[in-house]
Scaffold this motif. Sequence first.
Motif, PDB file in Angstrom:
ATOM      1  N   VAL A 167       5.338 -11.259   3.092  1.00 36.77           N
ATOM      2  CA  VAL A 167       5.427 -10.045   3.910  1.00 36.77           C
ATOM      3  C   VAL A 167       4.068  -9.672   4.484  1.00 36.77           C
ATOM      4  O   VAL A 167       3.977  -9.123   5.594  1.00 36.77           O
ATOM      5  N   LEU A 168       2.986  -9.968   3.770  1.00 40.16           N
ATOM      6  CA  LEU A 168       1.648  -9.698   4.305  1.00 40.16           C
ATOM      7  C   LEU A 168       1.398 -10.504   5.572  1.00 40.16           C
ATOM      8  O   LEU A 168       0.807 -10.005   6.540  1.00 40.16           O
ATOM      9  N   LEU A 169       1.841 -11.751   5.578  1.00 34.73           N
ATOM     10  CA  LEU A 169       1.621 -12.617   6.733  1.00 34.73           C
ATOM     11  C   LEU A 169       2.709 -12.438   7.796  1.00 34.73           C
ATOM     12  O   LEU A 169       2.428 -12.444   8.990  1.00 34.73           O
ATOM     13  N   VAL A 172       4.051  -2.466   4.734  1.00 36.72           N
ATOM     14  CA  VAL A 172       2.793  -3.210   4.872  1.00 36.72           C
ATOM     15  C   VAL A 172       1.848  -2.402   5.746  1.00 36.72           C
ATOM     16  O   VAL A 172       2.220  -1.952   6.835  1.00 36.72           O
ATOM     17  N   LEU A 173       0.620  -2.220   5.267  1.00 40.70           N
ATOM     18  CA  LEU A 173      -0.354  -1.370   5.947  1.00 40.70           C
ATOM     19  C   LEU A 173      -1.444  -2.233   6.595  1.00 40.70           C
ATOM     20  O   LEU A 173      -2.307  -2.780   5.905  1.00 40.70           O
ATOM     21  N   PRO A 174      -1.451  -2.343   7.934  1.00 43.27           N
ATOM     22  CA  PRO A 174      -2.533  -3.078   8.606  1.00 43.27           C
ATOM     23  C   PRO A 174      -3.807  -2.239   8.639  1.00 43.27           C
ATOM     24  O   PRO A 174      -3.746  -1.007   8.723  1.00 43.27           O
ATOM     25  N   VAL A 183      13.606  -9.402   4.525  1.00 43.04           N
ATOM     26  CA  VAL A 183      13.066 -10.335   3.532  1.00 43.04           C
ATOM     27  C   VAL A 183      14.191 -10.842   2.630  1.00 43.04           C
ATOM     28  O   VAL A 183      15.079 -10.085   2.231  1.00 43.04           O
ATOM     29  N   ARG A 184      14.136 -12.128   2.331  1.00 44.29           N
ATOM     30  CA  ARG A 184      15.012 -12.704   1.319  1.00 44.29           C
ATOM     31  C   ARG A 184      14.239 -13.808   0.613  1.00 44.29           C
ATOM     32  O   ARG A 184      13.270 -14.354   1.170  1.00 44.29           O
ATOM     33  N   ALA A 185      14.643 -14.148  -0.604  1.00 40.30           N
ATOM     34  CA  ALA A 185      13.876 -15.136  -1.370  1.00 40.30           C
ATOM     35  C   ALA A 185      14.710 -15.654  -2.532  1.00 40.30           C
ATOM     36  O   ALA A 185      15.619 -14.984  -3.019  1.00 40.30           O
ATOM     37  N   ALA A 220     -13.792  -7.588   9.744  1.00 36.99           N
ATOM     38  CA  ALA A 220     -12.685  -7.993   8.883  1.00 36.99           C
ATOM     39  C   ALA A 220     -11.400  -7.299   9.308  1.00 36.99           C
ATOM     40  O   ALA A 220     -11.411  -6.150   9.746  1.00 36.99           O
ATOM     41  N   ARG A 221     -10.309  -8.016   9.180  1.00 38.32           N
ATOM     42  CA  ARG A 221      -8.978  -7.492   9.441  1.00 38.32           C
ATOM     43  C   ARG A 221      -8.118  -7.833   8.237  1.00 38.32           C
ATOM     44  O   ARG A 221      -8.333  -8.841   7.570  1.00 38.32           O
ATOM     45  N   GLY A 222      -7.110  -7.007   7.981  1.00 42.20           N
ATOM     46  CA  GLY A 222      -6.276  -7.308   6.830  1.00 42.20           C
ATOM     47  C   GLY A 222      -5.015  -6.500   6.767  1.00 42.20           C
ATOM     48  O   GLY A 222      -4.702  -5.705   7.659  1.00 42.20           O
ATOM     49  N   ARG A 223      -4.288  -6.714   5.683  1.00 42.22           N
ATOM     50  CA  ARG A 223      -3.050  -5.995   5.411  1.00 42.22           C
ATOM     51  C   ARG A 223      -2.936  -5.789   3.903  1.00 42.22           C
ATOM     52  O   ARG A 223      -3.386  -6.627   3.124  1.00 42.22           O
ATOM     53  N   ALA A 224      -2.351  -4.663   3.546  1.00 47.37           N
ATOM     54  CA  ALA A 224      -2.131  -4.358   2.133  1.00 47.37           C
ATOM     55  C   ALA A 224      -0.694  -3.894   1.965  1.00 47.37           C
ATOM     56  O   ALA A 224      -0.094  -3.334   2.884  1.00 47.37           O
ATOM     57  N   VAL A 225      -0.133  -4.135   0.777  1.00 45.26           N
ATOM     58  CA  VAL A 225       1.247  -3.738   0.537  1.00 45.26           C
ATOM     59  C   VAL A 225       1.473  -3.448  -0.936  1.00 45.26           C
ATOM     60  O   VAL A 225       0.831  -4.051  -1.811  1.00 45.26           O
ATOM     61  N   GLN A 226       2.369  -2.501  -1.202  1.00 42.34           N
ATOM     62  CA  GLN A 226       2.933  -2.296  -2.528  1.00 42.34           C
ATOM     63  C   GLN A 226       4.445  -2.380  -2.390  1.00 42.34           C
ATOM     64  O   GLN A 226       5.041  -1.697  -1.551  1.00 42.34           O
TER      65      GLN A 226
END
Length: 330
Positions: A65-67, A19-21, A100-102, A29-35
Motif C-alpha cells: 500500500v505504501l508503494l 497512507v500519508l504522503p 487491497v487483497r492478499a 526526501a519524499r515518502g509515505r507513512a501508514v498505519q
Amino acid sequence: MDTDIQTHGGPRFAGDDRVLPFEVDGLDARGRAVQLGPMIDAILSRHDYPEPVARLLAEAIALTVLLGTSLKFQGKLIVQTKGDGPVDMLVADFSTPGNVRAYARYDADRLAGAQAAGLTGSAELLGRGVLAFTIDQGEYMQRYQGIVEMNGDTLEAMAETYFRQSEQIPTIVRLAVAELIDRDADGKPRHSWRAGGIVVQFLPQAPERMRGPDLPGGDAPEGHDDGLHDDDDSWAEAKALVSTVQPGELTDPEVGAERLLYRLFHERGAKIYPPVPVLDKCSCSRERLGEVLRGFSAEEIRNSVEDGAITVQCEFCSTAYRFDPSEFGA
C-alpha cells in the motif's frame, strides 16, 4: 498547526488505513507513512494464518500500500515473493484507487518444524527465491515487472535491495506488525492485528510533490540523476533519522503518522499531503469466475463437479461461489 509540519488540504490526522504522503525539502526526501488497523485485521482474521505467516503477509501488505498509492494511473501493483521456504508464496495486490487483497501459501508441516527449531525469521521462512514487483496498467498495456533475489534478513531489507539494484533510487523502508489483545464490552479477551510502515526515498531536485518508485507512471523530475547517492550528507541524515523508528511507533494507535513525522523531521520541516484511504476489497466476482469456467473443456467441467455442483473459492477473500454444471453445458 505545528510550524514544522505543514499540511496541504485534507484532514489534519490521517488515522488508520490511510497512507500519508510527505516530503522533506531540506533533505530532498519524499515518502509515505501508514498505519493499518481494521483493514489488515480483516484480511488476516479471514484466513486465520499461523502467527509467523500472518506477520509476513502483514508486512507485505504494508509495503504494497505504501508503494501502490503512488501510482499515477488506473492500474494494479502486485508484490509477490516466491521461494523454497515453508512460506513459499506471499501475494499482496493493490488496485487503484485503494483496494487491497492478499494471501499467503505455506506448508503446515514444514512451518511447524521451523517453529519448533526456532527458525521463524523472514529469510528462514521465505527461503531462497525472488521478490517481484508487477505493474499492470490494464488489458491494452504491457506489464512491467521488476525482480530481485530475496537477499536480506527481512522483507524491508529485500525491498531496499530491489530499489537499489533495479530502480537505482536510494530508499529506506521500515515495516512493523503487532498483535493487540484487549477486552470487549463484556470483558472477554479480544485479538486484533495492526501493521505500519514508512518508506523514504532520496530524490534530489524533485518538484514539490510526492514521487513513488521509478515504475511506469512515476513522476521523477525531468533530468533527475538516477545514480546512487548513499554518500550524500542529506541522504545520510534522512537514513539516520528513519533508522531510529521503533516498531511500536509504526503500530501504536496512539502514535499517529503525523506525530511520527514531526519527531523525525521537525528540525528540517516536513510537508504532508491528503491521506489516501485503503480498503479491504477483493476484485473477484461470480461473473469473472464464470468466464474462467466457460473456458474449461467438457471433461474439465465434469472433473470439477462435486456433490452435483462446481464450487470455486477465492484464494484472496475466501468467498465461495457455487455453480450449476448445466451453466457450462454439462
